[in-house]
Design an enzyme around this catalytic site. Structure first.
Site, short mmCIF file in Angstrom:
data_model
loop_
_atom_site.label_atom_id
_atom_site.label_comp_id
_atom_site.label_asym_id
_atom_site.label_seq_id
_atom_site.Cartn_x
_atom_site.Cartn_y
_atom_site.Cartn_z
N ASP A 102 -7.38 3.20 0.70
CA ASP A 102 -6.20 2.83 -0.08
C ASP A 102 -6.45 3.25 -1.52
OD1 ASP A 102 -3.71 1.52 -0.96
OD2 ASP A 102 -3.81 0.58 1.02
N HIS A 146 -0.94 5.96 -0.96
CA HIS A 146 -2.01 4.95 -0.96
C HIS A 146 -3.38 5.63 -0.95
CE1 HIS A 146 0.01 1.07 -0.67
NE2 HIS A 146 0.86 1.58 0.19
N GLU A 168 4.94 3.70 2.31
CA GLU A 168 5.21 3.52 0.89
C GLU A 168 4.89 4.72 0.00
OE1 GLU A 168 4.89 -1.26 0.53
OE2 GLU A 168 2.99 -0.23 0.30
C1 TNX Z 1 2.68 -3.56 2.06
S1 TNX Z 1 2.26 -3.26 5.09
C2 TNX Z 1 1.69 -2.64 2.35
C3 TNX Z 1 0.32 -2.87 1.85
C4 TNX Z 1 0.24 -4.10 0.99
C5 TNX Z 1 1.06 -5.21 1.63
C6 TNX Z 1 0.98 -6.54 0.96
C7 TNX Z 1 2.03 -1.83 4.55
C8 TNX Z 1 2.07 -0.78 5.54
N1 TNX Z 1 1.86 -1.60 3.23
O1 TNX Z 1 -0.13 -1.74 1.16
O2 TNX Z 1 -1.08 -4.47 0.88
O3 TNX Z 1 2.41 -4.81 1.66
O4 TNX Z 1 1.50 -7.55 1.79
#
Ligand code: TNX
Length: 779
Positions: free
Chosen positions: A209, A284, A349
Site C-alpha cells: 500500500d 495504493h 481507489e
Molecule cells: C478502503 S477497502 C480501502 C482501504 C482502506 C479502507 C479503510 C479497500 C479496497 N480500500 O485502502 O484502508 O477503506 O476502511
C-alpha cells in the site's frame, strides 16, 4: 523400613483412587447440548450419554503421514496444558485411542467425529477434514486445554457425540493489512493458528500500500530498501502526518524476506490455511513509486507517506511497457513463493488524473481504442489477468476491477457493499463477499467513547453474525458463484498486535459461523450463549479480545404527546443482569435491577453496570440526559436533511440524545451543500433565555462546522426576530471535534424557535461539504 514404604505406597494408591473417584463423579455429570459450545456450530450433532476420558496413555492412530500435522495441534495442547507426551502410533490400539480414518465419500473439508467410551474416530478425506475434526475435539475438551502452562487435576474428558460436519462456503477469510502498520512473522503465524481454530481457511495478506511495501522482491531491491520504511510520525493522528520533504530518518517499517514468506506459507499449509498475497495496482502504491519513480506518469520523486493520503494520484503509468514488465517480474517472484490459486491485484481507489494528461497513457488509449481512463484501468487489469492465468492462477481484485469491463477469468472481492458481488456474479464470475457493513473489522464494535479510535462505521459482533454472503436478491446461478466471505482488518489506526487482536476477536467467531454453519436456525441469542465460554478459551490463549459486547448502551424514545423520554438499557447479550441508579444515588448501595425502560421528564443522570454473580463487572455506564424545553416538540424543516443521515427522523433534534464522534451512530442529521433551517413549535408560550446547537467537525470525510448560526424567536409562528448570531469562519482542523454553539439572550416568551445554520457548502478541494447537527437544546 520396607513396611513403612509399603504403607506409604498403599496410602498413595488409596488417595489416588479416591481422587479418581472424585474425578469420575465430576466426569459423570449429565451433559446436555447446552453444555456444548463449539464455534462454528457443527452441521449435525447427536449427543450420547457417556464420556471419553484422555489419559497419559491415550494414543493417536494416524496411518497417513500427510495428516500428522493435523494431529500436532492436539499433541501440542496436551504437552502444554497437561505436560503429557501423547504417543502417535502406526498400529491400531485396542482401547484408549484417537484414530484418523480415511473416508473417500466425504467432501474436501468435511469430517465426522465419533466419540465413545473407549475411543474417538475422526473420518476425513483430506488434511483439512482431519484438522477440523481435531479442532472440534479440542473445543469439546475442558477450556483448560488452552492453558499455556500445565494445569493439574483436570479431567480431560469429552462427551459422547456423533458429529457430521462440513462448511457452507469454500472461502472463509481474514485480511491483514501489513502495509499501514507492519506486523512480524510471529504474529502472522499466531493469527494462522487462530484462523484454523475457527475453521477459517484463508489468510489474505495486503502486502502493498502507499505507506509500505512489505515483501522482498529480489529483482527490485529498492522496493524494500526504500519502500518498506517511512519517517516515524506515530505520535501524530493518521490524517495529520505532514508529507516528508526528503529522505531522512526513514526507520519506521519492515518487510518479510522471501525466507519469512516461505516460513509463513509452510506454517499455514500445516494448518489448512491458504495464504493469498495482494500486490496492489495501479493505485495504493506510493511506496513503490517512491522506490522506482520511473513506473509512474510524472516520474517525480516522492516519499513514502507516514499517514493518510487522499486522493491517490501517484499511481503506476498504464502507458509504458516497462510498468507491465516490472509488474510481471514482481508477480513471477510472488507466485513462486505463494502456491495460492488466487493472486490478488488490488485495483481499488485509483484517482486517474495523471492518466488523463500522461503522453504514454494517452498513446495507449489511442492504440487500444479506449474511450476513457476507466477503460484504461480495465485494460491494465485485463492484461495482468492474462499474465496471471497464463501461469495457471486466478486473478482476484476489489470490486473497482468491474469498472470499464471485467477481465474474463477474474474473481471479484466485493467491498463497497454487495453491489459488485451482484454484478460480477450475474456476469458469471466468482465472488468473495466482504461488504464494509458487516465485514470491516477496522470499524467500531462498541460505544465510541469507550473504544480505541477506529476507522468509522459501527460493526458490533452481533452485526457480523447477521452477515450472509448470499444476498436475497441473487438467483440460484448467482449464489453458486459466491465462494464465501472475508473480514478485512485495515490497519491505519492499528499499530500493535494487541490492538489487532482486539479488533479481530470475538468478531471472527461470529464470522466463522456465518461462513461455516448452515443458515437454518441461526440465532444470535443462542450463539451468544456459546460465545461467553469461548471468551474463557481466548483468555487461556492469551488473546486480547474485545469485551465491547458487554458495554451498556441506551436507546431512547420520545413520547410526542406526554414529552416523556423512555431510556432502554441493553448490552449485546440478551438477559444481561443490569442494575442502575439515578442522579446522586449510588449504584453500590441503591442499584435497582433493570427490567424495563426508565422514564424521565427532567434532567437525569443514569448510572448502570452489568452484574455477574451479584458483582458489578466492566465499565460503568454514566450518562446525563439533559431535559429541556423543546423535548418531543414538533419540528418543521425549511430545508430537509439528507436521506443518508436522517438521525432519528423528525424529532431527532429534540430527543435529548447526543451524537458521538462516530458520524454513523444514528444520532446525527446532516445536510450536504445546503444550510439547515428549521422551526420548533413549543406548543405554548414559554420563557426562554438560551439555545444550544450541537455540531461536529471531521474534515477527512468532508464534515464541517457551520460558518454561522442564528436563532430567531416568534410569538405567533409567523413573524420571527433574531435574538443572536454566531459567526465561525472555516479553519483547517485535523481532529474530529464536537462543538456546542450557545446563543444567550434576554429572558423572553416565545411559542416558536427558528434555528438557521449556514453550511460551508463546498470543501476547500471543491466537493460538497456536510453540515452535521445532533440536538437543539432550548432553555
Ligand atoms: C478502503 S477497502 C480501502 C482501504 C482502506 C479502507 C479503510 C479497500 C479496497 N480500500 O485502502 O484502508 O477503506 O476502511
Amino acid at each position: 523400613m520396607k513396611t513403612k514404604i509399603n504403607w506409604a505406597l498403599k496410602s498413595l494408591i488409596i488417595l489416588f483412587a479416591l481422587c479418581c473417584l472424585g474425578c469420575q463423579n465430576k466426569a459423570s455429570n449429565p451433559i446436555t447440548e447446552k453444555d456444548i459450545h463449539i464455534i462454528p456450530k457443527p452441521k449435525d450433532l447427536k449427543l450420547g450419554s457417556g464420556h471419553f476420558v484422555f489419559t497419559e496413555k491415550t494414543k493417536l492412530y494416524v496411518p497417513n503421514n500427510d495428516h500428522l500435522g493435523a494431529a500436532d495441534v492436539l499433541l501440542n495442547r496436551f504437552k502444554t496444558a497437561a505436560n503429557w507426551d501423547l504417543e502417535v502410533v502406526k498400529d491400531l490400539p485396542s482401547t484408549n485411542f484417537i484414530q484418523f480414518k480415511n473416508n473417500g465419500n466425504l467432501d474436501h473439508e468435511a469430517y465426522t467425529l465419533n466419540v465413545n467410551n473407549t475411543h474417538v474416530t475422526i473420518e476425513g478425506n483430506s488434511f483439512s477434514g482431519f484438522s477440523y475434526g481435531i479442532q472440534t475435539l479440542r473445543q469439546l475438551l475442558p477450556s483448560e486445554i488452552e492453558s499455556q502452562q500445565p494445569i493439574e487435576s483436570v479431567v480431560w474428558e469429552v462427551p459422547q457425540v456423533m458429529i457430521t460436519d462440513s462448511p457452507r462456503f469454500k472461502w472463509r477469510g481474514l485480511m491483514l493489512d501489513v502495509s499501514r502498520h507492519f506486523f512480524q512473522k510471529e504474529y502472522i503465524m499466531e493469527t494462522i493458528d487462530r484462523l484454523a481454530y475457527h475453521k477459517m481457511n484463508t489468510l489474505h495478506l495486503h502486502l502493498v500500500d502507499d505507506q509500505g511495501w512489505r515483501i522482498e522482491i529480489k529483482k527490485y531491491p529498492k522496493l524494500t530498501d526504500i519502500g518498506a520504511y517511512r519517517v516515524d510520525q506515530e505520535d501524530k493522528p493518521w490524517n495529520a502526518r505532514p508529507p516528508q520533504k526528503e529522505e531522512v530518518n526513514n526507520l519506521y517499517g519492515g518487510y518479510f524476506t522471501q525466507e519469512d514468506i516461505k516460513d509463513i506459507v509452510a506454517y499455514a499449509e500445516r494448518r489448512g490455511v491458504n495464504v493469498v498475497p495482494e500486490i496492489e495496482m495501479p493505485a495504493h502504491v506510493t511506496s513503490a513509486i517512491a522506490s522506482y519513480p520511473e513506473f509512474s506518469c510524472l516520474e517525480e520523486p516522492v516519499t513514502v507517506p507516514s499517514g493518510g493520503l487522499w486522493p491517490i494520484t501517484d499511481i503506476y503509468c498504464a502507458g509504458k511497457e516497462s510498468t507491465f514488465e516490472f509488474l510481471e517480474n514482481v508477480l513471477t517472484e510472488v507466485m513462486a513463493l505463494f502456491p495460492s490459486k488466487y493472486i490478488h491485484v488490488g485495483g481499488d481507489e485509483a484517482t486517474k488524473t495523471n492518466w488523463k494528461t500522461c503522453k504514454h497513457c494517452q498513446k495507449r488509449m489511442q492504440l487500444e481504442g479506449l474511450k476513457n481512463v476507466e477503460e484504461l484501468q480495465s485494460y491494465f487489469i485485463k492484461r495482468m489477468e492474462r499474465f496471471i492465468s497464463s501461469k495457471g492462477r486466478i486473478l482476484i481484485g476489489w470490486d473497482e476491477i468491474l469498472e470499464g469491463g471485467l477481465a474474463p477469468g477474474a474473481t471479484v472481492m466485493s467491498w463497497r457493499g454487495v453491489k459488485g458481488g451482484l454484478e460480477a456474479s450475474s456476469e458469471g464470475h466468482d465472488v468473495v463477499m466482504t461488504p464494509g457493513t458487516h465485514c470491516y473489522f477496522d470499524h467500531y464494535q462498541g460505544p465510541m467513547d469507550t473504544e480505541p479510535k477506529a476507522w468509522g462505521g459501527f460493526t458490533p459482533v452481533s452485526k457480523v453474525y447477521e452477515f450472509d454472503p448470499v444476498v436475497d436478491s441473487m438467483t440460484q446461478a448467482q449464489a453458486e458463484h459466491v465462494l464465501g466471505g472475508q473480514a478485512n482488518l485495515w490497519a491505519e489506526y492499528i499499530p500493535t498486535t494487541a490492538h489487532s487482536e482486539y479488533m479481530i476477536f470475538p468478531r471472527l467467531a461470529a464470522l466463522s459461523e456465518t461462513l461455516w454453519s448452515p443458515k437454518t436456525n441461526r440465532s444470535w441469542t443462542e450463539f451468544s450463549s456459546r460465545l461467553v465460554p469461548l471468551f474463557k478459551r481466548y483468555e487461556y490463549q492469551g488473546i486480547n479480545y474485545a469485551r465491547s459486547a458487554y458495554a451498556i448502551t441506551a436507546e431512547t424514545e420520545v413520547n410526542d404527546s406526554t414529552h416523556v423520554i423512555t431510556v432502554a438499557l441493553k448490552t449485546e447479550f440478551p438477559d444481561t443482569d443490569i442494575r442502575y441508579a439515578l442522579n446522586d444515588d449510588l449504584l453500590e448501595t441503591s442499584g435497582t435491577s433493570y427490567t424495563m425502560p426508565i422514564e424521565i421528564d427532567s434532567t437525569t443522570t443514569i448510572k448502570a453496570s452489568r452484574y455477574d454473580h451479584n458483582a458489578p463487572v466492566g465499565q460503568v455506564f454514566n450518562k446525563t440526559f439533559n431535559y429541556h424545553k423543546a423535548v418531543g416538540k414538533p419540528v418543521t424543516y425549511n430545508t430537509l436533511y439528507s436521506n443518508s443521515y436522517q438521525g432519528k427522523g423528525s424529532n431527532n433534534m429534540v430527543n435529548i440524545v447526543r451524537g458521538t464522534k462516530n458520524f454513523h451512530d444514528g444520532q446525527w442529521q446532516a445536510w450536504i451543500g445546503n444550510n439547515m433551517d428549521l422551526v420548533i413549535d413549543l406548543e405554548s408560550s414559554t420563557e426562554l433565555s438560551e439555545v444550544t446547537i450541537g455540531t461536529m467537525e471531521n474534515q477527512g470525510p468532508s464534515i464541517y462546522f457551520p460558518t454561522q448560526i442564528e436563532v430567531l424567536l416568534s410569538t405567533d409562528g409567523k413573524s420571527f426576530s433574531s435574538v443572536g448570531k454566531i459567526d465561525r469562519p472555516f479553519k483547517v482542523n485535523p481532529t474530529i471535534e464536537l462543538k456546542d454553539f450557545t446563543i444567550r439572550f434576554n429572558k423572553q416568551q416565545a411559542t416558536h424557535v427558528q434555528v438557521k445554520a449556514v453550511s460551508l457548502k463546498k470543501t476547500p478541494s471543491g466537493g460538497g461539504a456536510w453540515l452535521f447537527v445532533d440536538e437543539i437544546v432550548v432553555n
